[in-house]
Every structure is written in structure tokens, then in C-alpha cells.
Design a protein around this motif. Structure first.
Motif, mmCIF file in Angstrom:
data_model
loop_
_atom_site.group_PDB
_atom_site.id
_atom_site.type_symbol
_atom_site.label_atom_id
_atom_site.label_comp_id
_atom_site.label_asym_id
_atom_site.label_seq_id
_atom_site.Cartn_x
_atom_site.Cartn_y
_atom_site.Cartn_z
ATOM 1 N N HIS A 84 0.708 -1.152 0.021
ATOM 2 C CA HIS A 84 -0.047 -0.019 -0.151
ATOM 3 C C HIS A 84 0.907 1.365 0.004
ATOM 4 C CE1 HIS A 84 -4.097 -1.667 1.299
ATOM 5 N NE2 HIS A 84 -3.789 -2.081 0.167
ATOM 6 N N LEU A 87 1.787 2.463 -3.508
ATOM 7 C CA LEU A 87 0.845 2.956 -4.409
ATOM 8 C C LEU A 87 1.037 4.339 -4.950
ATOM 9 C CD1 LEU A 87 -2.298 1.463 -2.582
ATOM 10 C CD2 LEU A 87 -1.481 0.559 -5.079
ATOM 11 N N ALA A 89 -0.853 6.666 -5.131
ATOM 12 C CA ALA A 89 -1.271 7.889 -4.141
ATOM 13 C C ALA A 89 -0.511 8.044 -2.993
ATOM 14 C CB ALA A 89 -2.765 7.431 -3.879
ATOM 15 N N MET A 90 0.395 7.141 -2.662
ATOM 16 C CA MET A 90 1.214 7.155 -1.515
ATOM 17 C C MET A 90 2.569 7.548 -1.637
ATOM 18 S SD MET A 90 -0.959 5.890 1.164
ATOM 19 C CE MET A 90 -0.395 4.847 2.411
ATOM 20 N N SER A 157 -4.872 2.172 13.476
ATOM 21 C CA SER A 157 -5.003 3.837 13.790
ATOM 22 C C SER A 157 -4.516 4.059 14.870
ATOM 23 C CB SER A 157 -6.283 4.196 13.484
ATOM 24 O OG SER A 157 -7.318 3.378 14.280
ATOM 25 N N VAL A 161 -0.668 2.665 10.963
ATOM 26 C CA VAL A 161 -1.265 3.129 9.954
ATOM 27 C C VAL A 161 -1.385 4.716 10.338
ATOM 28 C CG1 VAL A 161 -3.845 3.827 9.314
ATOM 29 C CG2 VAL A 161 -2.888 1.474 9.118
ATOM 30 N N ILE A 162 -1.373 5.080 11.653
ATOM 31 C CA ILE A 162 -1.440 6.522 11.831
ATOM 32 C C ILE A 162 0.057 7.080 11.795
ATOM 33 C CG2 ILE A 162 -0.651 6.506 14.264
ATOM 34 C CD1 ILE A 162 -3.781 8.443 12.695
ATOM 35 N N GLN A 164 2.098 6.154 9.091
ATOM 36 C CA GLN A 164 1.975 6.673 7.913
ATOM 37 C C GLN A 164 1.071 7.772 7.683
ATOM 38 O OE1 GLN A 164 3.681 5.146 5.396
ATOM 39 N NE2 GLN A 164 2.747 6.318 3.859
ATOM 40 N N VAL A 165 0.087 7.989 8.208
ATOM 41 C CA VAL A 165 -0.965 9.144 7.909
ATOM 42 C C VAL A 165 0.040 10.240 8.216
ATOM 43 C CG1 VAL A 165 -2.719 10.669 9.010
ATOM 44 C CG2 VAL A 165 -3.090 8.072 8.366
ATOM 45 N N HIS A 166 0.872 10.446 9.521
ATOM 46 C CA HIS A 166 1.533 11.553 9.805
ATOM 47 C C HIS A 166 2.754 11.685 8.702
ATOM 48 C CE1 HIS A 166 0.020 10.853 14.363
ATOM 49 N NE2 HIS A 166 -0.886 11.726 13.284
ATOM 50 N N MET A 168 2.814 11.113 5.707
ATOM 51 C CA MET A 168 2.068 11.666 4.584
ATOM 52 C C MET A 168 1.890 13.213 4.758
ATOM 53 S SD MET A 168 -0.944 9.521 3.226
ATOM 54 C CE MET A 168 -1.780 10.960 3.912
ATOM 55 N N TYR A 169 1.213 13.689 6.078
ATOM 56 C CA TYR A 169 1.106 14.933 6.448
ATOM 57 C C TYR A 169 2.460 15.657 6.595
ATOM 58 C CZ TYR A 169 -3.244 14.009 8.645
ATOM 59 O OH TYR A 169 -4.605 13.670 9.047
ATOM 60 N N LYS A 173 3.095 19.286 4.927
ATOM 61 C CA LYS A 173 2.979 20.413 5.960
ATOM 62 C C LYS A 173 4.345 20.740 6.916
ATOM 63 C CE LYS A 173 -1.952 19.025 6.526
ATOM 64 N NZ LYS A 173 -3.036 18.283 7.372
ATOM 65 N N LYS A 176 4.759 21.860 10.863
ATOM 66 C CA LYS A 176 4.157 21.084 11.858
ATOM 67 C C LYS A 176 5.321 20.259 12.479
ATOM 68 C CE LYS A 176 -0.051 18.250 12.611
ATOM 69 N NZ LYS A 176 -0.689 17.189 11.805
ATOM 70 N N ALA B 26 -10.433 4.569 18.621
ATOM 71 C CA ALA B 26 -9.637 4.106 17.727
ATOM 72 C C ALA B 26 -8.503 4.709 17.354
ATOM 73 C CB ALA B 26 -10.263 3.494 16.456
ATOM 74 N N THR B 27 -8.349 6.105 17.436
ATOM 75 C CA THR B 27 -7.233 6.649 17.311
ATOM 76 C C THR B 27 -7.298 8.183 18.141
ATOM 77 O OG1 THR B 27 -6.069 8.185 15.453
ATOM 78 C CG2 THR B 27 -8.364 7.926 15.343
ATOM 79 N N GLU B 108 -7.201 10.570 -1.921
ATOM 80 C CA GLU B 108 -6.899 9.125 -2.249
ATOM 81 C C GLU B 108 -6.079 8.289 -1.188
ATOM 82 O OE1 GLU B 108 -6.049 8.701 -6.417
ATOM 83 O OE2 GLU B 108 -5.456 6.695 -6.191
ATOM 84 N N ALA B 109 -4.914 8.866 -0.972
ATOM 85 C CA ALA B 109 -3.973 8.289 0.059
ATOM 86 C C ALA B 109 -4.703 8.189 1.502
ATOM 87 C CB ALA B 109 -2.580 9.069 0.400
ATOM 88 N N LEU B 113 -5.513 4.690 3.561
ATOM 89 C CA LEU B 113 -5.371 4.414 4.955
ATOM 90 C C LEU B 113 -6.509 4.313 5.730
ATOM 91 C CD1 LEU B 113 -2.220 6.889 4.841
ATOM 92 C CD2 LEU B 113 -1.989 4.600 5.518
ATOM 93 N N ALA B 117 -7.347 1.242 8.376
ATOM 94 C CA ALA B 117 -7.572 1.434 9.515
ATOM 95 C C ALA B 117 -8.626 0.576 10.030
ATOM 96 C CB ALA B 117 -7.524 2.800 10.150
#
Lengths: 306, 306
Positions: A84, A87, A89-90, A157, A161-162, A164-166, A168-169, A173, A176, B26-27, B108-109, B113, B117
Motif C-alpha cells: 500500500h 501505491l 497515491a502514497m 490507527s 497506520v497513523i 503512515q498518515v503522519h 504523509m502530512y 505540512k 508542523k 480507535a485513534t 486518495e492516500a 489508509l 485502519a
């Protein structure tokens, strides 16, 4: 040859065989089976399940078939995360370990579904760890359910997964970001959480009751080993960033060396390695059976062997 | 008002509250939490957990908090599947229930995710179904582990995921398609498998030992109820295709009405509904406590009430 190198040459082939057997059983569709196997059976070092097995060996726990199988669940999670993450989008990576990434090889929709299947399969592996195992080598249902819960926390999450979310941010950004945020909100969940799971799972499966009885001051071996896994994971991630930084210092992705420089990042890595060794010392002091050699060898894989 | 309508008005709010509470836990990331909630708390009818609860009610099983929570796990799986199915590389749907789909709303990303999650969270929900529950209302660890195993089979590469894989092939490789293939390799795994899980989970949780003892000819109530769930799921999917076909018969996606025509597809739907009723009759015959009314009402949601 280190003890770890011997241990790897014995157990990596067994881990790979277990993974292949379970992947073969995972679907009746031969095309999709090939895709799932392509994603997992790629010559990886199996760092995460190896860490679980090494923890078992350090605690003197015999690695029976059910323990071996339970240890592979985290590799299904790790493998899905790579599929994933690659991908478009990632991270949009077309190459993984010198071969086309899963979406480059089979298509994007296929890669999404291969990842979904591998993540789902991780929980199947845990739930069926006792299949074809004789009664007295079984892991209790209570323990397997607990491992399933911990794996869901460490990989979901609140964990990977979280991270990976961060991450991405992170790319978008930049305001931050500071050192603490990068380590606590990206490195810890993204890389630390799964390696923490691996160390904890190997420890829990090594019959912790014994150890807790030996340590009369209520020392929490599970927590120490979870922390060891996180420390190792964070040091491993900083090393990875240092390696990438050396190769390409115009990369626009934020990482610790970009943020605080190579010398400070190296110091940070070493402080996590030291803390990891401290955890092993603490565990040793509370458990006379514990032989830390293999886990020290793991730490020696990273950096300049501080 | 049918019994089901009453049952829904009682239990859908409780299911939604359980989902919201677990999503909140969950998060710790409030942005990502909002995305996960957006994907799940969307006014759905909660067909899958409702089927589990209805099965419990039919067997006279009291729906305690642990049973309610266990029943919601399948909704996490269903929700993730919608998020991933809507992705540009998959069905490329920008709208879901009259609102922007998750990737249309957040990117999309993020949608990849969020789906990951939610899938991971489904197994966390099962593993923690007993949290905050009094001892004598707990589900055994053996049973929860078994449900985790069954959910992984029904939702993974032997179930829902492979149904989605085949549905994708389906769009490209029309030569492969005939009626049997479409039903067995797409409708059964893609829609049947999760509804089969729902019916089976509700049945297993309703203390099946009793029923098996009543049925002295070794009648397999679990299998009958699993089959009921599949029958219902396939009929539901055919109805969905019939509805879509009526609205837009130039659609280039293959479906049963496109393949064999509306009258034959309608007959096929009705034959699955009849078979589902037969399963309920079989279960009734072997269990004097079983009141099938709610499950008949489920079947009456579909088609012309054959």
C-alpha cells in the motif's frame, strides 16, 4: 559468524516455508495467489518475525510449530504495508527490492486488493496458529486473542497506520515538524510499533508467568521488551534515513537528518540503541534464564555498534 | 409495522452508538478520527450486524453488550470495503449515499489508509468484545478467536476480497463470464460471504450446544444458518443489480440481468429466497425455541415477497 547469523540461517528458511504454506492456503485463485506470493516471498530478511523468534530463544522457549506460525503474522502486516505504501497515491514507488512493486507489476487495483488480503490474512494466521499442532504444544486461545488485539493496536490507527498518515502530512505540512513530533508521531508508530509487537509477542509466548515470579519487585518484563522493540525500531528508522540521506541529500522528504543534521541524528540513533541495551540489562537482572546475546546482535545490525 | 421494523428502530441506534464509541477510541488523531467516522457513520441500515442481532433474537439469545459489540465487527469490514471499492483505481465512485466518497472528500492516500485502519479495527473490536462487560456476560476467548478466524476467511482472499478481484476481472474479461461463474465467483464471495458471517456469528453466539442437543440427528444448525446468510446475500445482490438495470440499462458492467435477462434473473433471485426460507424451516424443525419471524422479514426486504 555472530549467534544471530547462525540463528538466521536456521530460521529464515523455516519462516519462509511457513509463509509460503499459508499463502498457498490463502486463496483458490491461482492468479491472485501469485500476486500475494510476489508481495511476500521477496527475499526479505524477516526482521520482525525473527525478532519474535530471537526473543523466544533468549527466554529459553522452544520454538514449536505454533510459535513459529504465530511469529509470521506480523510479516503479513509488514508486507501489506509495503504494497500500500508503494501505491501511486502514497509514495508512488515503482521498484521494491530491485523488482517492480506490486502495482507496477500487476496494476493498482490489484495492489490495493493484495494489501487488503494480506492484512486480513495476518489475523487468520494468528487465529489458526494451533492448526496441525499437537495438544501440548498449543498456544491458549486467551493468549492468541490477546496477540490479535495487540497486533490490531500496533498495526492500526493507534500504530502503524497513523504513523503512515503522519508521514504523509509530513510531506505537505512542514511547519508542523520538529524533532519530537517526527520521532513520536512518525517513527514510533510507523516503524517502532510493529517491532515493539514482535519483541512483545516473542516475550509473551515465552511463558512470562515464570519470569514475573522470579522478579519479586513486580518488574514488568513485557513492558521492558515492548520498549526494547520500540527503541530498536526507532534506531533502525533513523539509520535508514541516514543511509538514504547519504545517498541523496537533495531528497525533499523530511527526515531526522534533514531536520537536525547528520551528527545530531546519529547521536539520537545511538541514544535509542543505548536505551535498548538498558532494557535488556533490566530484563537480565530480573530473569536468570534470560540470555541476551541474540538481541544484542540485533542492535549491532545498526550503526557503528555503540 | 413488521417485527423487523420494530427491531431495527430499537437496535440500529444502539449499533451506531457502539460504532461511534469504538471509533472514538480507535485513534488519538482528531483529523484521522473524523475521516474514519465519516466512512462509517453515514446513515447506513447496518444490514450485516442487524442480521447477527436478528439471529440472536430468533434463537432467544439475550443481546448483552459483548454480543452487541461483537456484532459490529463485520460493519467495520463492510465500511472499509466501500472506501476501497470507491477508489479511482477500483470503481472510481465520487459519491456514496449522496455525499462525496471518502477519497473525494479527503484524498486518495487518506482513503487507502482509512480503509486499512477500519479493516484492522474490525479485529480489534472482536478481540475486545468483552471489555467493560461483567464476567457472566462474557464471550469465551475460544469463541471470539473462532469468530476472528471465520471473519478473516469470509472477508479475505477466500471471501469478500476475492469476490472483488473477480468483479474487476469481470469488467475486462467478458469471455470468462457465465451465470454460474458470476454467482459462484463474484456474488457469493463479494456479497454472500459477509452476510453468511453475520448469520453464522449470531447463531454461534446463541449457545449452539443447546440446539445441537435438541436435534438428535446431528443436524448442523451453524451450516444451515451460514447457508441462509449466503442465500440472502446472493438474492440481495441480484436485486441490487435488477434495481441498477432498471435505472440504466446501457451500463457496461456485466451483471446477471445483463447476462440472462431480467425475467431469468428475477427467477434466480426468487430461487435463492426460497432456498433461504427452506433453511429457516430446517432450523425451526430442529429447534423448538427458534422463532423465524425476524429473519423472514429480512427476506421480505427483497423483491416481490415470494
Amino acid at each position: 559468524m555472530t549467534r544471530l547469523a547462525e540463528f538466521q540461517s536456521e530460521w529464515i528458511p523455516k519462516l519462509n516455508q511457513q509463509l509460503e504454506d499459508d499463502l498457498t492456503r490463502a486463496t483458490n485463485d491461482s492468479e491472485f495467489s501469485d500476486m500475494m506470493k510476489y508481495a511476500v516471498l521477496n527475499g526479505g530478511k524477516r526482521l520482525r518475525p525473527m525478532l519474535s523468534l530471537a526473543a523466544m530463544a533468549c527466554f529459553g522457549q522452544k520454538i514449536t510449530p505454533s510459535f513459529l506460525k504465530a511469529a509470521t503474522a506480523v510479516e503479513w502486516v509488514h508486507s501489506y504495508s509495503l504494497v500500500h505504501d508503494d501505491l501511486p497515491a502514497m509514495d508512488n514507488d515503482l521498484v521494491r527490492r530491485g523488482k517492480p512493486s506490486v502495482h507496477a507489476q500487476f496494476g493498482e487495483a490489484e495492489a490495493i486488493l493484495v494489501g487488503d488480503a494480506l492484512l486480513t490474512g495476518a489475523f487468520h494466521v494468528l487465529a489458526t496458529a494451533n492448526d496441525s499442532v499437537v495438544e501440548d504444544e498449543m498456544i491458549s486461545a486467551v493468549e492468541l486473542l490477546k496477540l490479535s488485539q495487540i497486533l490490531s493496536v500496533q498495526s492500526g490507527s493507534l500504530g502503524m497506520v497513523i504513523g503512515q498518515v503522519h508521514d504523509m502530512y509530513n510531506h505537505g505540512k512542514q511547519s508542523k515538524i520538529d524533532e519530537t513530533w517526527l520521532i513520536d508521531e512518525v517513527y514510533m508508530p510507523k516503524t517502532g510499533a510493529l517491532l515493539g509487537f514482535s519483541a512483545l509477542a516473542g516475550t509473551r509466548l515465552s511463558n512470562q508467568q515464570d519470569i514475573d515470579q522470579i522478579g519479586q519487585d513486580r518488574f514488568d518484563t513485557n513492558l521492558a521488551m515492548l520498549t526494547f522493540g520500540y527503541d530498536f525500531g526507532i534506531a533502525f528508522q533513523i539509520q535508514d534515513d541516514l543511509d538514504d540521506f547519504d545517498q541523496d541529500d537533495t531528497e525533499d522528504i523530511m527526515s531526522l537528518p534533514h531536520l537536525i543534521g547528520v551528527p545530531a541524528a546519529t547521536q539520537k540513533r545511538d541514544s535509542y540503541l543505548r536505551h535498548a541495551r538498558q532494557m535488556l540489562s533490566d530484563v537480565s537482572r530480573h530473569n536468570s534464564k534470560f540470555d541476551r546475546t541474540l538481541l544484542d546482535d540485533f542492535l549491532n545490525l545498526i550503526g557503528d555498534n555503540v
